[in-house]
Design an enzyme around this catalytic site. Structure first.
Site, PDB file in Angstrom:
ATOM      1  N   GLU A 118     149.307  82.968 135.056  1.00  0.00           N
ATOM      2  CA  GLU A 118     149.543  83.395 133.619  1.00  0.00           C
ATOM      3  C   GLU A 118     150.773  84.339 133.670  1.00  0.00           C
ATOM      4  OE1 GLU A 118     147.031  84.799 129.607  1.00  0.00           O
ATOM      5  OE2 GLU A 118     146.918  86.151 131.412  1.00  0.00           O
TER       6      GLU A 118
ATOM      7  N   LYS B 267     138.694 101.920 123.391  1.00  0.00           N
ATOM      8  CA  LYS B 267     140.009 102.473 124.334  1.00  0.00           C
ATOM      9  C   LYS B 267     140.924 101.597 123.919  1.00  0.00           C
ATOM     10  CE  LYS B 267     141.435 101.796 128.155  1.00  0.00           C
ATOM     11  NZ  LYS B 267     142.926 101.998 127.791  1.00  0.00           N
TER      12      LYS B 267
ATOM     13  N   GLU C 283     137.228  88.411 126.999  1.00  0.00           N
ATOM     14  CA  GLU C 283     138.172  87.444 126.460  1.00  0.00           C
ATOM     15  C   GLU C 283     139.395  87.395 127.294  1.00  0.00           C
ATOM     16  OE1 GLU C 283     141.489  86.038 123.716  1.00  0.00           O
ATOM     17  OE2 GLU C 283     140.134  87.180 122.676  1.00  0.00           O
TER      18      GLU C 283
ATOM     19  N   CYS D 216     146.852  85.027 124.664  1.00  0.00           N
ATOM     20  CA  CYS D 216     145.935  84.493 125.573  1.00  0.00           C
ATOM     21  C   CYS D 216     145.906  82.861 125.484  1.00  0.00           C
ATOM     22  CB  CYS D 216     144.814  85.015 125.539  1.00  0.00           C
ATOM     23  SG  CYS D 216     143.734  85.191 123.915  1.00  0.00           S
TER      24      CYS D 216
END
Length: 505
Positions: free
Chosen positions: A399, A191, A266, A300
């Protein structure tokens, strides 16, 4: 015709196929619409114009794909590793052959600059080649001797797995997850992220044309709340590999709990680049700028916190600010562009909100800090550097996932380590110093799954990739990937007629 105009014309040709007809799911080897016929629209961040209509898969479509993956699993798992190796190399060859198409579609779907996306297909092909070469040995284990006994370990593929990939560099990250799963002998339901679904369609077409058996790799587009939830809850799916936000990872873990799914996450990062006064400041500045402003800061592993020894703080942040000011923001297909538009208006609004928060918290904007009127009128934000910040500010703790860097001074090694570890994330760290003993001390105590010393992020595929704390669970890369996609079995052979306890004698 300029290079940009030529590239725009080429991209239009590649994108026409998505505009002409719906972008379909792929289940059991067939390109199919969603069972209920629904679609959703994907737009380009360059000009916010539609790129195509995407099949909107939901629970019924995921169920169909999971059943296809389950049906295909036995034959795929039993296929000799050498045969899987040849198939995966054919996929890699086909990826390379369509490298320009992949890059141009990815640029227009994500806003990432061509100078970086031109390598996306090549990195994807490299991922397939790396794991293809390891497919023949994926089941190999160890021989462990004990008195009167020999133990033999082996590994077997875990079964059908779900792969959920993010929107920032979708093609490369899809190959990073899918290639080892296939090499291990797993079948897949993929997906992709709804913001950038187009290259996932190219990738599965490439796999089918390369001869991958039907049902081994299935693709279902959709949203996290429908397709994603159904995938993480489905009893036939034995594991979920996910790249994305930490909050979503937590939700996936909860959704998969009832079926005891194995998970590999992750997740996010708030990664420090720590610069000591004895470092090569020119190289450190180049690396810090590269790691926050390449890929639009939407990565990331970006170095989003800049921790600098106070004696060189003003000098170093001035160097970074000057470099940031010279970065070209523009159309992603312009070969000179470094920073393109952010992925989507929703994400652009989030990044601009954080810039406003930083100002309200009292940090100083050394450069950037504003929306730009880029070509096409899309989601352009200037490369931004905050100075005179503290680690308690939200811009230092949360973040942002955009081209925003927060610079914080420190007095000594102890304070640098305290600041570096004082976040809930722990994905990467970047350390700049000429003192090798400090480098050993510091990296040993830094709470991060990966650290680069005197370097930007330079990946070596056999090494483990992953984070600690809220940045993830598990490791990708090398043999660590097979540890996730395979079950380890132990078989113990008695080598002597040892005494067996007699009960009921």
């Amino acid at each position: 015709m300029s290079d940009l105009e030529e590239n725009i014309a080429k991209a239009a040709g590649y994108l026409n196929r998505f505009r002409d007809r719906d972008v379909l799911n792929q289940i059991g080897g067939e390109a199919v619409p969603a069972l209920d016929g629904e679609t959703f629209e994907t737009v380009s961040p360059v000009d916010l114009k539609p790129l195509g209509r995407i099949a909107h898969g939901k629970a019924a479509d995921i169920n169909r794909a999971a059943k296809a993956a389950k049906t295909a699993f036995s034959a795929w798992a039993a296929m000799p590793g050498e045969q899987r190796k040849k198939l995966l190399h054919r996929i890699a060859d086909a990826i390379e052959a369509r490298a320009e198409e992949i890059a141009f579609v990815e640029c227009m779907d994500t806003g990432q600059a061509l100078r970086f996306m031109s390598k996306a297909a090549l990195r994807g092909a490299e991922n397939f080649r790396f794991f293809a070469d390891r497919a023949p040995e994926a089941r190999d284990g160890k021989t462990l001797r004990a008195p009167g006994q020999v133990n033999m370990t082996t590994r077997v593929p875990i079964g059908p797995v779900g792969v959920i990939t993010p929107w920032n560099t979708p093609f490369m990250l899809s190959t990073w997850k899918i290639a080892p799963a296939l090499a291990a002998g797993c079948t897949i339901v993929h997906k992709p992220a709804e913001f950038s679904p187009l290259t996932a369609r190219l990738l599965i077409e490439i796999a089918k044309e390369a001869g991958l058996p039907e049902g081994v790799w299935n693709l279902v587009n959709g949203f996290g709340e429908d397709a994603g939830k159904a995938l993480t809850e489905h009893p036939d799916i034995k594991a979920i590999g996910f790249v994305g936000e930490s909050r979503t990872g937590s939700l996936i873990m909860k959704q998969g709990a009832d079926t005891l799914k194995r998970v590999h996450f992750e997740l996010g990062g708030k990664n420090p680049v720590i610069v000591f006064a004895d470092a090569d400041l020119d190289r450190a500045a180049d690396a810090a700028v590269f790691m926050i402003f390449s890929l639009n800061g939407e990565r990331c592993t970006s170095s989003s916190r800049l921790l600098v020894e106070e004696g060189v703080y003003d000098r170093f942040t001035t160097m970074v600010a000057e470099k940031a000011k010279r970065i070209k923001v523009g159309h992603p297909l312009d070969p000179e562009t470094v920073v393109g538009p952010l992925i989507h208006p929703i994400h652009e609004a989030k990044v601009l909100e954080y810039i406003a928060i930083g100002r309200s918290e009292g940090a100083e904007v050394a450069t950037g800090g504003e929306k730009l009127a880029g070509p096409g009128g899309g989601c352009y934000v200037a490369p931004t550097l905050f100075t005179r910040a503290t680690n308690a500010m939200r811009i230092a703790q949360e973040e942002i996932f955009g081209p925003v860097l927060t610079a914080i001074p420190f007095k000594d090694e102890d304070e640098a380590l305290t600041l570096a570890n004082d976040v809930r994330y722990g994905l990467t760290g970047y350390l700049w110093t000429s003192d090798v003993t400090r480098a050993f001390r510091f990296t040993d105590q830094l709470e991060a799954g990966m650290t680069w010393v005197n370097s930007e992020n330079v990946r070596h595929l056999p090494t483990p990739f992953g984070g600690v704390k809220n940045s993830g669970i598990g490791r990708d890369g090398g043999d660590w990937s097979f540890d996730f996609y395979m079950e380890t079995k132990n078989i113990a052979f008695a080598t002597t007629a040892h005494g067996i306890p007699k009960l009921g004698a």
